[in-house]
Design a protein around this motif. Sequence first.
Motif, short mmCIF file in Angstrom:
data_model
loop_
_atom_site.label_atom_id
_atom_site.label_comp_id
_atom_site.label_asym_id
_atom_site.label_seq_id
_atom_site.Cartn_x
_atom_site.Cartn_y
_atom_site.Cartn_z
N GLY A 57 0.64 9.71 7.46
CA GLY A 57 -0.38 8.84 8.03
C GLY A 57 -0.05 8.25 9.38
O GLY A 57 -0.94 7.67 10.02
N THR A 112 0.81 -1.21 0.00
CA THR A 112 0.00 0.00 0.00
C THR A 112 0.85 1.26 0.00
O THR A 112 1.83 1.37 0.73
CB THR A 112 -0.91 0.02 1.24
OG1 THR A 112 -1.69 -1.18 1.27
CG2 THR A 112 -1.84 1.23 1.21
N TRP A 143 0.15 4.92 0.95
CA TRP A 143 -0.88 5.70 1.62
C TRP A 143 -1.09 7.05 0.94
O TRP A 143 -0.15 7.73 0.55
CB TRP A 143 -0.52 5.90 3.10
CG TRP A 143 -0.33 4.57 3.78
CD1 TRP A 143 0.83 4.01 4.19
CD2 TRP A 143 -1.35 3.60 4.05
NE1 TRP A 143 0.61 2.76 4.71
CE2 TRP A 143 -0.73 2.49 4.64
CE3 TRP A 143 -2.75 3.57 3.87
CZ2 TRP A 143 -1.43 1.35 5.04
CZ3 TRP A 143 -3.45 2.46 4.26
CH2 TRP A 143 -2.79 1.36 4.84
#
Length: 259
Positions: free
Chosen positions: A161, A40, A42
């Motif tokens: 994040g 992933t 972010w």
Amino acid sequence: MAESKPTPLEPSKLGTKAYWDALYTTELTTHTADPSLEGTVWFDDSDAEAKILSYLSPQDGSHPNHPHPHSLSPATASVLDLGCGNGSLLFSLRDDGWSGHLLGVDYSPHSIALARQVALSRESESLKTVEFKVWDVLNGDIPSISPPEAAQGWDLVLDKGTFDAVSLSDEKDSQGRRINEGYGERVLQLLRTGGVFFVTSCNWTEAELREWFETSTAPNDQNTKLRMVGRIDYPSFSFGGVKGQTISTLCFEKVVVDA
């Protein structure tokens, strides 16, 4: 120090180490099976990494509307990524010509294993290798990750994040506070005076991020504090007459407080 603090977030599983260990274990297995699947990234849907890189681009006159005329040199700046995940942001910086000391830290050993594995899969690239270490942002020993060439602290600290995740934890610190309340103090300890801190969030508005890092984070023993010096624009929306963004990225500088 002003006592104003944003309303705390409701705790979530995203604020637990177990959640992130499980996620990165899965992504590590997936990358092992297919190295093209690196995990992933972010805020990829908002193109956050590219916008951060553009903001940090060298000040050569080609960006007349640059919001913060920083003095960071891609060739020499030391860069620390807090909660680095798969290392994507640091790899992007390296590929963009940042060849100083680049270190990513995360409290999940599975995250660091993934980042190191991704680095190995990219080892044929000519730019300098990025370093990764298991380290707890809130509790880790700071000298153990200090850049050797700059004992006074890091030139650039990044958070994409991680403060969001910390803010979703229900853990308390030794003072009885939610652990995210001490995050700004740690950032101050990590930065050199004049260094800059970028934080990207989808859980906090720009005004709330300013409250956390500029207002609620007290000056430290060296009489330095965080001061907002810039922001990144993202596509905005309007609802009920209020204009906003789905994510926010602010830039803070560690400055000496006026006597």
